[in-house]
Write a protein that holds these residues in place. Structure first.
Motif, PDB file in Angstrom:
ATOM      1  N   THR A  73      36.907 -52.664  98.494  1.00  0.00           N
ATOM      2  CA  THR A  73      38.253 -52.272  98.070  1.00  0.00           C
ATOM      3  C   THR A  73      39.227 -53.431  98.214  1.00  0.00           C
ATOM      4  O   THR A  73      40.051 -53.680  97.320  1.00  0.00           O
ATOM      5  N   THR A  74      39.145 -54.168  99.322  1.00  0.00           N
ATOM      6  CA  THR A  74      40.048 -55.315  99.499  1.00  0.00           C
ATOM      7  C   THR A  74      39.748 -56.402  98.468  1.00  0.00           C
ATOM      8  O   THR A  74      40.664 -57.080  97.992  1.00  0.00           O
ATOM      9  N   LEU A  75      38.483 -56.558  98.107  1.00  0.00           N
ATOM     10  CA  LEU A  75      38.109 -57.538  97.084  1.00  0.00           C
ATOM     11  C   LEU A  75      38.673 -57.124  95.725  1.00  0.00           C
ATOM     12  O   LEU A  75      39.189 -57.965  94.968  1.00  0.00           O
ATOM     13  N   ARG A  76      38.598 -55.827  95.439  1.00  0.00           N
ATOM     14  CA  ARG A  76      39.130 -55.327  94.163  1.00  0.00           C
ATOM     15  C   ARG A  76      40.639 -55.519  94.093  1.00  0.00           C
ATOM     16  O   ARG A  76      41.171 -55.950  93.058  1.00  0.00           O
ATOM     17  N   PHE A  77      41.355 -55.226  95.174  1.00  0.00           N
ATOM     18  CA  PHE A  77      42.805 -55.419  95.190  1.00  0.00           C
ATOM     19  C   PHE A  77      43.162 -56.899  95.027  1.00  0.00           C
ATOM     20  O   PHE A  77      44.119 -57.247  94.339  1.00  0.00           O
ATOM     21  N   TRP A  78      42.389 -57.777  95.672  1.00  0.00           N
ATOM     22  CA  TRP A  78      42.670 -59.212  95.569  1.00  0.00           C
ATOM     23  C   TRP A  78      42.529 -59.684  94.124  1.00  0.00           C
ATOM     24  O   TRP A  78      43.376 -60.424  93.616  1.00  0.00           O
ATOM     25  N   ARG A  79      41.485 -59.260  93.477  1.00  0.00           N
ATOM     26  CA  ARG A  79      41.246 -59.677  92.092  1.00  0.00           C
ATOM     27  C   ARG A  79      42.268 -59.083  91.129  1.00  0.00           C
ATOM     28  O   ARG A  79      42.478 -59.616  90.036  1.00  0.00           O
ATOM     29  N   LYS A  80      42.902 -57.997  91.546  1.00  0.00           N
ATOM     30  CA  LYS A  80      43.943 -57.391  90.721  1.00  0.00           C
ATOM     31  C   LYS A  80      45.201 -58.252  90.710  1.00  0.00           C
ATOM     32  O   LYS A  80      45.880 -58.369  89.675  1.00  0.00           O
ATOM     33  N   TYR A  81      45.532 -58.856  91.861  1.00  0.00           N
ATOM     34  CA  TYR A  81      46.783 -59.607  91.982  1.00  0.00           C
ATOM     35  C   TYR A  81      46.594 -61.120  92.075  1.00  0.00           C
ATOM     36  O   TYR A  81      47.562 -61.874  91.921  1.00  0.00           O
ATOM     37  N   ALA A  82      45.377 -61.573  92.353  1.00  0.00           N
ATOM     38  CA  ALA A  82      45.156 -63.005  92.575  1.00  0.00           C
ATOM     39  C   ALA A  82      43.755 -63.394  92.102  1.00  0.00           C
ATOM     40  O   ALA A  82      43.052 -62.595  91.479  1.00  0.00           O
ATOM     41  N   ASN A  83      43.363 -64.623  92.415  1.00  0.00           N
ATOM     42  CA  ASN A  83      42.055 -65.113  91.989  1.00  0.00           C
ATOM     43  C   ASN A  83      41.562 -66.180  92.960  1.00  0.00           C
ATOM     44  O   ASN A  83      42.193 -66.435  93.997  1.00  0.00           O
ATOM     45  N   ASP A  84      40.445 -66.805  92.621  1.00  0.00           N
ATOM     46  CA  ASP A  84      39.862 -67.813  93.513  1.00  0.00           C
ATOM     47  C   ASP A  84      40.782 -69.021  93.688  1.00  0.00           C
ATOM     48  O   ASP A  84      40.826 -69.629  94.763  1.00  0.00           O
ATOM     49  N   ARG A  85      41.495 -69.384  92.629  1.00  0.00           N
ATOM     50  CA  ARG A  85      42.423 -70.518  92.719  1.00  0.00           C
ATOM     51  C   ARG A  85      43.543 -70.210  93.715  1.00  0.00           C
ATOM     52  O   ARG A  85      43.920 -71.058  94.526  1.00  0.00           O
ATOM     53  N   THR A  86      44.045 -68.988  93.665  1.00  0.00           N
ATOM     54  CA  THR A  86      45.082 -68.573  94.617  1.00  0.00           C
ATOM     55  C   THR A  86      44.555 -68.632  96.043  1.00  0.00           C
ATOM     56  O   THR A  86      45.243 -69.085  96.958  1.00  0.00           O
ATOM     57  N   LEU A  87      43.322 -68.179  96.221  1.00  0.00           N
ATOM     58  CA  LEU A  87      42.720 -68.182  97.549  1.00  0.00           C
ATOM     59  C   LEU A  87      42.612 -69.598  98.098  1.00  0.00           C
ATOM     60  O   LEU A  87      42.868 -69.841  99.286  1.00  0.00           O
ATOM     61  N   GLU A  88      42.261 -70.540  97.243  1.00  0.00           N
ATOM     62  CA  GLU A  88      42.152 -71.928  97.680  1.00  0.00           C
ATOM     63  C   GLU A  88      43.515 -72.479  98.092  1.00  0.00           C
ATOM     64  O   GLU A  88      43.628 -73.220  99.076  1.00  0.00           O
ATOM     65  N   LEU A  89      44.561 -72.101  97.373  1.00  0.00           N
ATOM     66  CA  LEU A  89      45.915 -72.536  97.733  1.00  0.00           C
ATOM     67  C   LEU A  89      46.347 -71.931  99.067  1.00  0.00           C
ATOM     68  O   LEU A  89      47.024 -72.584  99.866  1.00  0.00           O
ATOM     69  N   VAL A  90      45.946 -70.684  99.301  1.00  0.00           N
ATOM     70  CA  VAL A  90      46.249 -70.052 100.590  1.00  0.00           C
ATOM     71  C   VAL A  90      45.525 -70.797 101.709  1.00  0.00           C
ATOM     72  O   VAL A  90      46.096 -71.062 102.769  1.00  0.00           O
ATOM     73  N   ARG A  91      44.274 -71.133 101.485  1.00  0.00           N
ATOM     74  CA  ARG A  91      43.502 -71.873 102.488  1.00  0.00           C
ATOM     75  C   ARG A  91      44.161 -73.203 102.843  1.00  0.00           C
ATOM     76  O   ARG A  91      44.123 -73.644 103.990  1.00  0.00           O
ATOM     77  N   GLN A  92      44.778 -73.823 101.858  1.00  0.00           N
ATOM     78  CA  GLN A  92      45.428 -75.114 102.067  1.00  0.00           C
ATOM     79  C   GLN A  92      46.844 -74.977 102.622  1.00  0.00           C
ATOM     80  O   GLN A  92      47.487 -75.977 102.931  1.00  0.00           O
ATOM     81  N   GLY A  93      47.311 -73.742 102.743  1.00  0.00           N
ATOM     82  CA  GLY A  93      48.662 -73.515 103.242  1.00  0.00           C
ATOM     83  C   GLY A  93      49.739 -73.765 102.210  1.00  0.00           C
ATOM     84  O   GLY A  93      50.929 -73.837 102.542  1.00  0.00           O
ATOM     85  N   LYS A  94      49.353 -73.864 100.942  1.00  0.00           N
ATOM     86  CA  LYS A  94      50.312 -74.159  99.875  1.00  0.00           C
ATOM     87  C   LYS A  94      50.861 -72.897  99.217  1.00  0.00           C
ATOM     88  O   LYS A  94      51.820 -72.961  98.456  1.00  0.00           O
ATOM     89  N   GLU A  95      50.239 -71.760  99.487  1.00  0.00           N
ATOM     90  CA  GLU A  95      50.680 -70.488  98.911  1.00  0.00           C
ATOM     91  C   GLU A  95      50.581 -69.400  99.972  1.00  0.00           C
ATOM     92  O   GLU A  95      49.495 -69.129 100.498  1.00  0.00           O
ATOM     93  N   THR A  96      51.710 -68.816 100.312  1.00  0.00           N
ATOM     94  CA  THR A  96      51.713 -67.751 101.321  1.00  0.00           C
ATOM     95  C   THR A  96      52.409 -66.481 100.833  1.00  0.00           C
ATOM     96  O   THR A  96      52.230 -65.420 101.425  1.00  0.00           O
ATOM     97  N   ARG A  97      53.173 -66.574  99.752  1.00  0.00           N
ATOM     98  CA  ARG A  97      53.899 -65.390  99.273  1.00  0.00           C
ATOM     99  C   ARG A  97      52.955 -64.274  98.852  1.00  0.00           C
ATOM    100  O   ARG A  97      53.274 -63.091  99.002  1.00  0.00           O
ATOM    101  N   ILE A  98      51.791 -64.646  98.339  1.00  0.00           N
ATOM    102  CA  ILE A  98      50.830 -63.644  97.893  1.00  0.00           C
ATOM    103  C   ILE A  98      50.365 -62.760  99.048  1.00  0.00           C
ATOM    104  O   ILE A  98      49.964 -61.605  98.851  1.00  0.00           O
ATOM    105  N   LEU A  99      50.449 -63.278 100.276  1.00  0.00           N
ATOM    106  CA  LEU A  99      49.960 -62.538 101.442  1.00  0.00           C
ATOM    107  C   LEU A  99      50.808 -61.309 101.751  1.00  0.00           C
ATOM    108  O   LEU A  99      50.375 -60.427 102.501  1.00  0.00           O
ATOM    109  N   ALA A 100      52.015 -61.251 101.185  1.00  0.00           N
ATOM    110  CA  ALA A 100      52.855 -60.063 101.335  1.00  0.00           C
ATOM    111  C   ALA A 100      52.532 -59.022 100.268  1.00  0.00           C
ATOM    112  O   ALA A 100      52.988 -57.876 100.361  1.00  0.00           O
ATOM    113  N   VAL A 101      51.735 -59.429  99.279  1.00  0.00           N
ATOM    114  CA  VAL A 101      51.355 -58.526  98.190  1.00  0.00           C
ATOM    115  C   VAL A 101      49.958 -57.969  98.416  1.00  0.00           C
ATOM    116  O   VAL A 101      49.718 -56.761  98.298  1.00  0.00           O
ATOM    117  N   VAL A 102      49.045 -58.852  98.776  1.00  0.00           N
ATOM    118  CA  VAL A 102      47.656 -58.455  98.975  1.00  0.00           C
ATOM    119  C   VAL A 102      46.999 -59.422  99.956  1.00  0.00           C
ATOM    120  O   VAL A 102      47.311 -60.617  99.976  1.00  0.00           O
TER     121      VAL A 102
END
Length: 294
Positions: free
Chosen positions: A192-221
């Motif tokens: 379910t968490t994987l499905r929600f992530w793919r609804k609002y984000a993608n692998d590129r977004t995840l990589e940006l989160v890992r690098q600390g360059k994107e954090t706003r998405i974490l308030a969404v999913v």
């Protein structure tokens, strides 16, 4: 003439001797006084190698067999209040092994979702890490949970402590689930968490989160494997009244993810004590969030 000179010389010698003796007496008295003051006011620390039956803090005497280290003033240790960040990390350390290192992906997740880790209640089960690697790891953790049914919505289950606390609040004032579906609003599966992530984000977004360059998405999913919903300690609600917020807060439920308004976290700690664990209060558009200080 020689006799007179001898008498003058003799007088000078006597005078010199008198002055010398008097000076020696004054010097001796001063030395004794200093030694006395030293024995009264100064303390010593005896080396562990000293063979003595005296206490650690002793008065210095000439007969002491050890070589003391003299301290002219006592060492005063003051209890200092730790800053919020250190209080928080100190509180979560027993729950996490190891505590994530700053500037890592795991540390970012701890900052965003780590508030439940301050709970020291043994009846609340927490994972030893901030993110599960896959569905199998998630299922293994969830199989250890003691669950309770939430008296709201359809098929909503949480950890029993969290469910009991919510039901007590819901008994005071009705608090509906966000969608009414327990599979999405309450405890979720990894899929379910994987499905929600793919609804609002993608692998590129995840990589940006890992690098600390994107954090706003974490308030969404939440990234797959990192949601508080996987722990059975989060619920999505439709809260519109202050009486609902008050009832939830009184039973250990708080909003801990900034800008994720429907998301409520079971922290299980009285609101007045949250600052003791380092959590900081932040008001955003009329909503009170309790955020981690890291």
């Amino acid at each position: 003439m020689i006799v007179k000179l001898s008498q003058k010389l003799w007088k000078r010698i006597l005078f010199f001797c008198f002055v010398t003796i008097f000076s020696l007496i004054i010097f001796s008295v001063a030395t004794v006084n200093n030694a006395a003051n030293l024995s009264i006011t100064e303390s010593v620390e005896v080396s562990d190698n000293c063979d003595t039956s005296d206490s650690i803090n002793q008065t210095y005497t000439k007969n002491h067999n050890c070589l003391p280290s003299i301290s002219s003033s006592p060492v005063i240790t003051q209890n200092r209040i730790l800053p919020p960040q250190e209080r928080f990390l100190s509180a979560v350390t027993p729950r996490l092994s190891p505590v994530p290192i700053p500037q890592t992906f795991e540390y970012i997740l701890l900052r965003q979702y780590g508030s439940p880790f301050i709970n020291s209640n043994n009846q609340v089960n927490l994972p030893g890490k901030v993110i599960f690697s896959n569905a199998q790891e998630t299922q293994a953790f969830q199989s250890t949970l003691i669950k309770g049914k939430v008296n709201s919505g359809n098929a909503c289950v949480l950890q029993k402590s969290a469910a009991d606390a919510f039901n007590a609040a819901n008994q005071q004032v009705r608090i509906p689930l966000k969608s009414g579906n327990g599979g999405g609003d309450c405890t979720r599966t990894y899929q379910t968490t994987l499905r929600f992530w793919r609804k609002y984000a993608n692998d590129r977004t995840l990589e940006l989160v890992r690098q600390g360059k994107e954090t706003r998405i974490l308030a969404v999913v939440a990234p797959p494997g990192s949601s508080q919903h996987l722990w059975g300690l989060a619920i999505d609600l439709r809260v519109s009244k202050q009486s609902q917020r008050r009832a939830l807060n009184e039973h250990g439920w708080f909003q801990t993810v900034e800008n994720d308004t429907p998301h409520w976290t079971y922290v299980g700690v009285a609101e007045a004590k949250l600052p003791e664990f380092g959590l900081r209060k932040k008001l955003v558009r009329g909503v009170t969030y309790w955020l981690t200080p890291i």
